[in-house]
Design a protein around this motif. Sequence first.
Motif, PDB file in Angstrom:
ATOM      1  N   SER A 174      -4.763   3.300   8.358  1.00 18.09           N
ATOM      2  CA  SER A 174      -5.478   3.984   9.448  1.00 18.09           C
ATOM      3  C   SER A 174      -5.379   5.504   9.309  1.00 18.09           C
ATOM      4  CB  SER A 174      -4.909   3.554  10.808  1.00 18.09           C
ATOM      5  OG  SER A 174      -5.146   2.187  11.035  1.00 18.09           O
ATOM      6  N   ASN A 193      -0.921  -1.258   7.483  1.00 21.92           N
ATOM      7  CA  ASN A 193      -2.087  -1.023   8.339  1.00 21.92           C
ATOM      8  C   ASN A 193      -2.035   0.350   8.999  1.00 21.92           C
ATOM      9  OD1 ASN A 193      -3.200  -3.522   7.748  1.00 21.92           O
ATOM     10  ND2 ASN A 193      -2.179  -4.551   9.460  1.00 21.92           N
ATOM     11  N   GLU A 198       3.277  -5.459   6.688  1.00 19.47           N
ATOM     12  CA  GLU A 198       1.847  -5.422   7.018  1.00 19.47           C
ATOM     13  C   GLU A 198       1.558  -4.373   8.080  1.00 19.47           C
ATOM     14  OE1 GLU A 198       0.907  -9.431   8.085  1.00 19.47           O
ATOM     15  OE2 GLU A 198       0.341  -9.995   6.038  1.00 19.47           O
TER      16      GLU A 198
END
Length: 242
Positions: free
Chosen positions: A74, A70, A66
């Motif tokens: 971004s 993420n 995760e």
Amino acid sequence: GTVEKEIKGGYEVKIGNSRAFCPYSQMGFRSKEDASYYVGRHLTFKISEFKEDGRNILVSNRAICEEEHNNNLSKLQEKISVGNVVKGTIVSLQNYGAFVDVNGFQALLPIAEISRGRVTNIEEVLQVGQKIEAEVIKTDWKQERISLSIKNLIADPWDSVTKKYSVDKKLTGKISRVSDFGVFVELEEGIDGLVHISELENATHNTNIRKLYKIGDSMDIIIKSIDAQNRRISLKCATSNQ
């Protein structure tokens, strides 16, 4: 750590000289792999619980996945915005569109955004593994969705329709759609004109015109009117006596 075996509720993981437990729910990230897929693999884990001087260790591989996801998301947000042109690879085809890998992220290319013309069978125009270039038309980073368009990179034929076509011009086109109120004829990719039922030979308002006309059939027509602003062209049969 190395995933040594499946045990009740998850996996036994060897980390150095210690043994830890990773629940099924904490292995992988949005994974559809069979549970046995992970056995024997050397993976990275985050320790979520450490008790009894290391005799009771709970770990999570999903937490690591995760974090990576993420971070990648971004970075992608900084590179991609509406209006950008991106390159990608088609990874799957659905009846509503294609999923495209763009820098490791799956974006959707809706079937209506593939071509200026009407696409009814996506497999006739695209293939898995095909490289494409498309424009980003929508981003929803909260829902992790990107929508693409190839169509936007293709010149809009309606921009020059009045230069190519004129009233009373005779043409031959192919029937692209048949409706209760008339027949749509494709003049070129992206431009269809309507022959209203009142302009069809041997047809009245009570006629089932789907029995008379089939998609793909050729039809000789004459242009009655052109409304470029509203993207409408009215046609009549070239053989009519009107």
